[in-house]
Design a protein around this motif. Structure first.
Motif, PDB file in Angstrom:
ATOM      1  N   ASP A 144       0.848  -1.182   0.000  1.00 38.96           N
ATOM      2  CA  ASP A 144       0.000   0.000   0.000  1.00 38.96           C
ATOM      3  C   ASP A 144       0.887   1.236   0.000  1.00 38.96           C
ATOM      4  OD1 ASP A 144      -2.263   1.625   0.151  1.00 38.96           O
ATOM      5  OD2 ASP A 144      -2.287   1.562   2.337  1.00 38.96           O
ATOM      6  N   VAL A 145       0.881   1.971  -1.097  1.00 34.77           N
ATOM      7  CA  VAL A 145       1.705   3.167  -1.238  1.00 34.77           C
ATOM      8  C   VAL A 145       0.776   4.376  -1.228  1.00 34.77           C
ATOM      9  CG1 VAL A 145       3.424   4.361  -2.639  1.00 34.77           C
ATOM     10  CG2 VAL A 145       3.379   1.855  -2.583  1.00 34.77           C
ATOM     11  N   LYS A 146       0.942   5.234  -0.230  1.00 38.63           N
ATOM     12  CA  LYS A 146       0.029   6.364  -0.060  1.00 38.63           C
ATOM     13  C   LYS A 146       0.240   7.458  -1.105  1.00 38.63           C
ATOM     14  CE  LYS A 146      -2.088   9.092   3.552  1.00 38.63           C
ATOM     15  NZ  LYS A 146      -2.221   9.231   4.997  1.00 38.63           N
ATOM     16  N   TYR A 147       1.495   7.710  -1.466  1.00 38.49           N
ATOM     17  CA  TYR A 147       1.804   8.798  -2.403  1.00 38.49           C
ATOM     18  C   TYR A 147       2.689   8.259  -3.537  1.00 38.49           C
ATOM     19  CZ  TYR A 147       0.524  11.313   1.848  1.00 38.49           C
ATOM     20  OH  TYR A 147      -0.114  11.740   2.985  1.00 38.49           O
ATOM     21  N   VAL A 148       2.179   8.352  -4.757  1.00 38.45           N
ATOM     22  CA  VAL A 148       2.926   7.893  -5.933  1.00 38.45           C
ATOM     23  C   VAL A 148       3.053   9.057  -6.914  1.00 38.45           C
ATOM     24  CG1 VAL A 148       2.969   6.295  -7.888  1.00 38.45           C
ATOM     25  CG2 VAL A 148       2.069   5.527  -5.678  1.00 38.45           C
ATOM     26  N   GLY A 149       4.285   9.326  -7.307  1.00 34.77           N
ATOM     27  CA  GLY A 149       4.519  10.389  -8.281  1.00 34.77           C
ATOM     28  C   GLY A 149       4.071   9.990  -9.670  1.00 34.77           C
ATOM     29  N   PHE A 150       4.683   8.928 -10.192  1.00 30.29           N
ATOM     30  CA  PHE A 150       4.395   8.466 -11.547  1.00 30.29           C
ATOM     31  C   PHE A 150       4.401   6.946 -11.590  1.00 30.29           C
ATOM     32  CE2 PHE A 150       6.733  12.455 -11.880  1.00 30.29           C
ATOM     33  CZ  PHE A 150       5.963  13.202 -12.759  1.00 30.29           C
ATOM     34  N   GLU A 151       3.470   6.361 -12.320  1.00 26.19           N
ATOM     35  CA  GLU A 151       3.542   4.935 -12.638  1.00 26.19           C
ATOM     36  C   GLU A 151       4.219   4.833 -13.991  1.00 26.19           C
ATOM     37  OE1 GLU A 151      -0.205   2.925 -12.087  1.00 26.19           O
ATOM     38  OE2 GLU A 151       0.120   2.973  -9.919  1.00 26.19           O
ATOM     39  N   ILE A 152       5.200   3.939 -14.066  1.00 27.36           N
ATOM     40  CA  ILE A 152       6.013   3.829 -15.282  1.00 27.36           C
ATOM     41  C   ILE A 152       6.041   2.380 -15.760  1.00 27.36           C
ATOM     42  CG2 ILE A 152       7.436   5.821 -14.661  1.00 27.36           C
ATOM     43  CD1 ILE A 152       9.675   3.778 -13.897  1.00 27.36           C
ATOM     44  N   PRO A 153       6.423   2.175 -17.024  1.00 28.06           N
ATOM     45  CA  PRO A 153       6.525   0.796 -17.533  1.00 28.06           C
ATOM     46  C   PRO A 153       7.672   0.048 -16.876  1.00 28.06           C
ATOM     47  CG  PRO A 153       7.291   2.369 -19.186  1.00 28.06           C
ATOM     48  CD  PRO A 153       6.747   3.176 -18.038  1.00 28.06           C
ATOM     49  N   ASN A 154       7.624  -1.272 -16.983  1.00 33.01           N
ATOM     50  CA  ASN A 154       8.642  -2.138 -16.395  1.00 33.01           C
ATOM     51  C   ASN A 154       9.895  -2.149 -17.270  1.00 33.01           C
ATOM     52  OD1 ASN A 154       9.920  -3.936 -14.746  1.00 33.01           O
ATOM     53  ND2 ASN A 154       8.803  -5.721 -15.468  1.00 33.01           N
ATOM     54  N   ARG A 155      10.599  -1.038 -17.253  1.00 30.30           N
ATOM     55  CA  ARG A 155      11.836  -0.867 -18.007  1.00 30.30           C
ATOM     56  C   ARG A 155      12.909  -0.356 -17.052  1.00 30.30           C
ATOM     57  NH1 ARG A 155      10.788   0.388 -23.386  1.00 30.30           N
ATOM     58  NH2 ARG A 155      13.007   0.023 -23.710  1.00 30.30           N
ATOM     59  N   PHE A 156      14.170  -0.514 -17.422  1.00 33.88           N
ATOM     60  CA  PHE A 156      15.268  -0.074 -16.568  1.00 33.88           C
ATOM     61  C   PHE A 156      15.479   1.426 -16.767  1.00 33.88           C
ATOM     62  CE2 PHE A 156      19.621   0.426 -15.056  1.00 33.88           C
ATOM     63  CZ  PHE A 156      19.524  -0.237 -13.843  1.00 33.88           C
ATOM     64  N   VAL A 157      15.230   2.198 -15.708  1.00 36.12           N
ATOM     65  CA  VAL A 157      15.298   3.655 -15.804  1.00 36.12           C
ATOM     66  C   VAL A 157      16.439   4.211 -14.963  1.00 36.12           C
ATOM     67  CG1 VAL A 157      12.869   3.966 -16.382  1.00 36.12           C
ATOM     68  CG2 VAL A 157      13.558   3.916 -13.977  1.00 36.12           C
ATOM     69  N   VAL A 158      16.931   5.365 -15.394  1.00 33.44           N
ATOM     70  CA  VAL A 158      18.006   6.061 -14.690  1.00 33.44           C
ATOM     71  C   VAL A 158      17.670   7.547 -14.616  1.00 33.44           C
ATOM     72  CG1 VAL A 158      19.847   4.430 -15.310  1.00 33.44           C
ATOM     73  CG2 VAL A 158      19.337   6.363 -16.831  1.00 33.44           C
ATOM     74  N   GLY A 159      18.366   8.222 -13.708  1.00 31.23           N
ATOM     75  CA  GLY A 159      18.207   9.658 -13.562  1.00 31.23           C
ATOM     76  C   GLY A 159      17.499  10.011 -12.278  1.00 31.23           C
ATOM     77  N   TYR A 160      17.685  11.236 -11.843  1.00 36.05           N
ATOM     78  CA  TYR A 160      17.047  11.774 -10.657  1.00 36.05           C
ATOM     79  C   TYR A 160      17.242  10.845  -9.450  1.00 36.05           C
ATOM     80  CZ  TYR A 160      13.898  14.790  -8.085  1.00 36.05           C
ATOM     81  OH  TYR A 160      13.368  15.659  -7.166  1.00 36.05           O
TER      82      TYR A 160
END
Length: 183
Positions: A144-160
């Motif tokens: 249970d996640v109360k605050y979510v910024g962005f839902e993204i695809p299941n890919r390997f991401v970098v940055g920030y």
């Protein structure tokens, strides 16, 4: 560093710096409304959450305290196994505290599930989660996640804050890393 500075390493720019800044402001307003009059302890998970935690804490208009944990999840370079060990524990006693875990990304949820159990065993008043990114398709446990910024695809991401081999953390946005970089 701008995402365009490493565009040859990325297959796609997923989230811009401005989108992140705007969404963190929205999350901060929701957190302020939910925790008005409460002494909130932000718990950042090193190293990835440094950028999110810093920007969120500066955006909040309520007093907060901060502490950090570093945990290691054994597994391959791009996937978590869920077997966790603490590399740096909190300096703060959680007894009776209102805790908000600040994460950069939730993919399988295995490490975070372990962390929730660990922190809840320390007697806090409450423990909630704020994450910049979540990969719903990668979830192996329900959290249970109360605050979510962005839902993204299941890919390997970098940055920030997100890295590959300790590189790319200082990118101002989030991009999908080209498989050729890590295979």
């Amino acid at each position: 560093m701008e995402l365009t500075d490493v565009s040859d390493d990325l297959t796609e720019i997923l989230i811009s710096e401005e989108q992140i800044r705007s969404r963190i402001a929205e999350l901060a307003r929701a957190i302020e409304a939910d925790y008005a009059g409460t002494d909130v302890l932000l718990v950042g998970v090193l190293k990835g959450a440094v950028m999110v935690m810093a920007d969120l804490a500066r955006e909040l208009k309520i007093p907060v305290t901060m502490d950090w944990m570093a945990v290691s999840s054994y597994g391959s370079g791009t996937q978590s196994s869920g077997v966790v060990r603490i590399l740096k524990d909190l300096d703060t006693d959680l007894s009776g505290r209102t805790v908000l875990i600040v994460e950069d990304i939730i993919d399988s949820g295995l490490t975070l599930s372990w962390l929730l159990s660990n922190l809840n065993s320390r007697g806090p008043a409450s423990v909630e989660i704020c994450t910049l990114l979540r990969k719903p398709e990668a979830a192996r446990v329900d959290i249970d996640v109360k605050y979510v910024g962005f839902e993204i695809p299941n890919r390997f991401v970098v940055g920030y804050g997100l890295d590959y081999d300790e590189k790319y953390r200082n990118l101002r946005g989030v991009g999908i890393l080209s498989p050729g970089v890590y295979t």
